[in-house]
Enzyme design. Structure first.
Site, PDB file in Angstrom:
ATOM      1  N   PHE A 182       0.792  -1.223  -0.071  1.00  0.00           N
ATOM      2  CA  PHE A 182       0.121   0.082  -0.100  1.00  0.00           C
ATOM      3  C   PHE A 182       0.880   1.234  -0.129  1.00  0.00           C
ATOM      4  O   PHE A 182       0.493   2.469   0.513  1.00  0.00           O
ATOM      5  CB  PHE A 182      -1.004   0.088   1.311  1.00  0.00           C
ATOM      6  CG  PHE A 182      -1.971  -1.339   1.320  1.00  0.00           C
ATOM      7  CD1 PHE A 182      -2.700  -1.611   0.227  1.00  0.00           C
ATOM      8  CD2 PHE A 182      -1.582  -2.125   2.319  1.00  0.00           C
ATOM      9  CE1 PHE A 182      -3.401  -2.976   0.103  1.00  0.00           C
ATOM     10  CE2 PHE A 182      -2.339  -3.394   2.306  1.00  0.00           C
ATOM     11  CZ  PHE A 182      -3.297  -3.609   1.326  1.00  0.00           C
ATOM     12  N   ARG A 183       1.904   1.204  -0.611  1.00  0.00           N
ATOM     13  CA  ARG A 183       2.890   2.302  -0.778  1.00  0.00           C
ATOM     14  C   ARG A 183       3.371   2.851   0.755  1.00  0.00           C
ATOM     15  O   ARG A 183       3.960   3.936   0.634  1.00  0.00           O
ATOM     16  CB  ARG A 183       2.267   3.428  -1.641  1.00  0.00           C
ATOM     17  CG  ARG A 183       1.725   3.019  -3.023  1.00  0.00           C
ATOM     18  CD  ARG A 183       2.516   3.499  -4.153  1.00  0.00           C
ATOM     19  NE  ARG A 183       2.327   2.737  -5.200  1.00  0.00           N
ATOM     20  CZ  ARG A 183       2.997   1.751  -5.958  1.00  0.00           C
ATOM     21  NH1 ARG A 183       4.521   2.384  -5.660  1.00  0.00           N
ATOM     22  NH2 ARG A 183       2.973   1.274  -7.048  1.00  0.00           N
ATOM     23  N   LEU A 184       3.325   2.139   1.628  1.00  0.00           N
ATOM     24  CA  LEU A 184       3.868   2.457   3.123  1.00  0.00           C
ATOM     25  C   LEU A 184       5.213   1.926   3.055  1.00  0.00           C
ATOM     26  O   LEU A 184       5.478   1.201   4.261  1.00  0.00           O
ATOM     27  CB  LEU A 184       2.797   1.955   4.200  1.00  0.00           C
ATOM     28  CG  LEU A 184       1.532   2.570   3.980  1.00  0.00           C
ATOM     29  CD1 LEU A 184       0.661   1.760   5.031  1.00  0.00           C
ATOM     30  CD2 LEU A 184       1.404   3.984   4.128  1.00  0.00           C
TER      31      LEU A 184
END
Ligand code: FMN
Length: 206
Positions: A182-184
């Site tokens: 999740f692009r974290l």
């Protein structure tokens, strides 16, 4: 092969960037299709206009990150004028990025000679034949230059051209990035005010 299978432990816990870089480069050597040492090299011209191209990393240790090139090429002229550069590695198979920047030094003559001697004969001839980054009237002109230098250096050792050597980026910052869901992503940056100083570590928002 995934990144987690290759490197054990949490890389964000590391306190020393060179050994972490060494581990990640070794991982890339196992997983990349080719040229795990390929890296985008960014320079600026004296007016501050940026430029970027790929080079091959040919050495690194606590002194910095070394690559070789023609000092009369565009990058050579820019680096000699500004003495500053940045690099960005992207290992797609591992979903990892490393970027670094800092002042640039010229490697010693001995270091450049040793690396030049290790190159295949054809590449050493190529260093003589190519006026890198300058206009070339035809492919034939390049092949003719190769033939001429092949004849000139048919016997004995091929000397290193004066204009062909290495640059070392002495990093004042090195950032490690690893893809997370999740692009974290995980990002940690090591920075020091000057090349002689100790490293400070900062975790960054992705
Ligand atoms: C994967 C890859 C690796 C390269 N490695 C080098 C290198 O180590 N040294 C070099 O001078 N050029 C290398 N090149 C060519 C440069 O990208 C560039 O075309 C050339 O050096 C001229 O750049 P300049 O005009 O900015 O000086 C490489 C290109 C690729 C695609």
């Amino acid at each position: 092969m995934t990144a987690n299978e290759l490197t054990s432990g949490d890389f964000t816990e590391t306190n020393e960037p060179f050994s972490l870089f060494g581990t990640w480069l070794k991982d890339a050597e196992k997983s990349e299709l080719n040229d795990p040492n390929a890296v985008a090299l960014a320079t600026v011209d004296p007016d501050g206009m940026p430029n970027v191209r790929m080079v091959l990393l040919k050495g690194f240790d606590e002194r910095g990150f070394v690559f070789y090139t023609n000092f009369e090429s565009r990058k050579g002229c820019e680096l000699l004028a500004t003495r500053k550069a940045a690099m960005c590695f992207h290992w797609k198979s591992l979903r990892r990025q490393v970027r670094l920047r800092g002042p640039v030094e010229i490697v010693s003559k001995e270091e450049a000679d040793e690396y030049f001697r290790s190159r295949p004969r054809g590449s050493r001839i190529g260093a003589w034949a190519s006026k890198q980054s300058r206009p070339l009237e035809s492919r034939f002109a390049l092949e003719k230059a190769v033939a001429e230098y092949t004849t000139r250096y048919a016997i004995g050792e091929i000397p290193r051209p004066e204009y062909w050597s290495g640059f070392r980026i002495v990093p004042t910052s090195i950032e490690f990035w690893h893809d997370r869901p999740f692009r974290l992503h995980d990002r940690i940056e090591f920075h020091r005010p000057a090349p002689e100083g100790g490293w400070m570590k900062v975790r960054m928002y992705p």
